[in-house]
Scaffold this active site. Structure first.
Site, short mmCIF file in Angstrom:
data_model
loop_
_atom_site.label_atom_id
_atom_site.label_comp_id
_atom_site.label_asym_id
_atom_site.label_seq_id
_atom_site.Cartn_x
_atom_site.Cartn_y
_atom_site.Cartn_z
N TYR A 20 0.83 -1.13 -0.07
CA TYR A 20 -0.09 -0.01 -0.18
C TYR A 20 0.99 1.31 0.09
CZ TYR A 20 -2.91 -3.58 1.70
OH TYR A 20 -3.64 -4.90 1.89
N TYR A 148 -13.91 -6.50 4.24
CA TYR A 148 -12.65 -6.42 3.68
C TYR A 148 -12.17 -8.16 3.80
CZ TYR A 148 -7.86 -6.60 2.87
OH TYR A 148 -6.58 -7.06 2.44
N ASP A 249 -15.70 -15.19 7.51
CA ASP A 249 -14.49 -14.88 7.09
C ASP A 249 -13.87 -14.63 8.75
OD1 ASP A 249 -11.78 -13.58 6.89
OD2 ASP A 249 -12.47 -12.40 5.35
N LYS A 278 -4.07 -15.60 9.69
CA LYS A 278 -3.34 -14.64 10.57
C LYS A 278 -2.55 -15.14 11.73
CE LYS A 278 -5.42 -10.46 8.98
NZ LYS A 278 -4.16 -9.67 8.36
#
Length: 428
Positions: A20, A148, A249, A278
């Site tokens: 990013y 997201y 998710d 994660k």
């Protein structure tokens, strides 16, 4: 800083593209020398308290001796072997543990490379399931705005199409179905009207919807938005009523981050497909998984059908061994009390932010603390400010937030929170 470190940083700035950021005018990067516990040691000598758990995955902190040993033991046996036609103990034991601790209906595990890939796998599962039922027209995914789900193409297609970071690709990704962001705030009274648009979208598109995908209770990178668990309950009911699969998710929320082992537990619901990643390996390496019900797995597999996905590093033994050690370490600890204590301390220490003019909202849930600012935060300026404060906090958009390792002590957490307050005051 020594000359070698300067050379590394200069090369990094010229040639390495960080996430990013621009390749020609990149954000400043800081050279890490080592990390221990909750502290990141920079080459310049600074020691920073990590408020990010390295993008939410290093729940046990850094350089954990148990996880280190698991990696060392496994690498002497086999670091990688293809998962096609072969299997191994770390994968089988990890999958057994995942089935044991997840929702009772989830009993098939597909191991993946990363969180984004686990979402891709989940979406493919849903679409291929309906193809196998002779309903190939059910190939769209419904997603709440503000969500997201990752940076790969299918995952991008179910991220918020307008305010999300992937709007540049709106004309290139598959067009999905979206509903209003859940408006019912976590901790407030649930309003049935918060699912009105969801119900309308389902009625209008039920014939083409393969699944609904959402982040249970916490929308993470889409805005750190905490919504009411009863919204999840209603989504599950609607999926059952209209023959739609539910994909949860939990890449960011799984393994205790919200105060429950999995965020779906806040609503006592069971998804048809679950994505995790994660924190799965405690931040040691990339690994994710997609869990599914027997209904989904046998539905895809009937009449000789096979699921069409197979990453090269699927079931990597080294990652599986560390993940197994990380999950056992978590489950054998008093993690619930740790999260409760972190939440209580963040709630009390961040409360003064409600009276700072630059702050729009203060939100805390589990081991997540958020200051929503009135204006977009300059990441370059913020990183430098926090570095000088002796902490590592990386804001995005309007949000200054922390998701620290679970092992953080009261003093270090106080320093993180006070630094957030100082930064907010600096913007007034």
């Amino acid at each position: 800083m020594n000359t070698k470190a300067d050379e590394l940083l200069a090369f990094d700035r010229r040639h390495i593209w960080h996430p990013y950021t621009s390749a020609t005018t990149p954000l400043t990067t800081y050279l890490v020398e080592s990390a221990q516990g909750v502290r990141i040691q920079l080459a310049g000598g600074e020691s920073l308290i990590d408020g990010m758990a390295s993008w939410w995955c290093a729940i046990h902190g850094y350089n954990n001796p148990i996880l280190n040993q698991a990696a060392k033991d496994q690498i002497d046996s086999v670091s990688h072997v293809m998962f096609g036609g072969l299997t191994h103990r770390p994968a089988t034991e990890l999958c057994k543990l995942l089935i044991d601790i997840s929702a009772p209906n989830l009993n098939h595990v597909f191991l993946a490379d990363s969180g984004s890939i686990s979402v891709e796998v989940a979406m493919k599962m849903a679409i291929q399931y309906w193809q196998a039922q002779g309903k190939g027209n059910k190939n769209k995914i419904l997603s709440p705005r503000g969500g997201y789900h990752g940076d790969t193409f299918a995952a991008m297609s179910v991220c918020d199409p307008s305010t999300g970071m992937h709007h540049l690709f709106s004309d290139a990704v598959t067009q999905q179905v979206f509903t209003d962001r859940p408006s019912c705030v976590f901790g407030s009274k649930f309003s049935p009207s918060s699912t009105t648009d969801l119900e309308n979208q389902i009625k209008e598109n039920k014939d083409v919807l393969a699944a609904i995908i959402l982040e249970p209770v916490v929308q993470g990178a889409g805005g750190m938005w905490f919504y009411h668990p009863d919204y999840l309950t209603r989504v599950r009911e609607l999926c059952d009523e209209h023959d739609i699969l539910l994909i949860a998710d939990e890449i960011a929320t799984g393994f205790g981050r919200t105060g429950k082992l999995f965020a779906c537990e806040w609503a006592s619901i069971e998804p048809d497909i679950l994505c995790i990643g994660k924190a799965l390996t405690g931040g040691y390496m990339s690994l994710a998984a997609t869990l599914a019900t027997s209904k989904v797995a046998t539905g895809i597999s009937k009449n000789g059908g096979v699921f069409m996905h197979g990453p090269t590093f699927m079931g990597n033994p080294l990652a599986c061994a560390v993940a197994l050690a990380s999950l056992r370490l978590l489950l054998e600890s008093d993690w619930e009390l740790k999260i409760q204590n972190i939440q209580q301390q963040m709630s009390s220490t961040l409360e003064p932010a409600t009276r700072i003019n630059s702050v729009k909202d203060v939100r805390v849930l589990g081991a997540i603390g958020v200051l929503e600012m009135n204006d977009t935060v300059n990441v370059e300026t913020a990183q430098a400010f926090f570095k000088d404060e002796g902490v590592w906090i990386r804001p995005f958009g309007h949000l200054v937030y922390i998701m620290p390792p679970y092992i953080i002590n009261e003093s270090d957490l106080n320093t993180l929170c006070k630094s957030m307050l100082s930064f907010a005051n600096s913007l007034c």
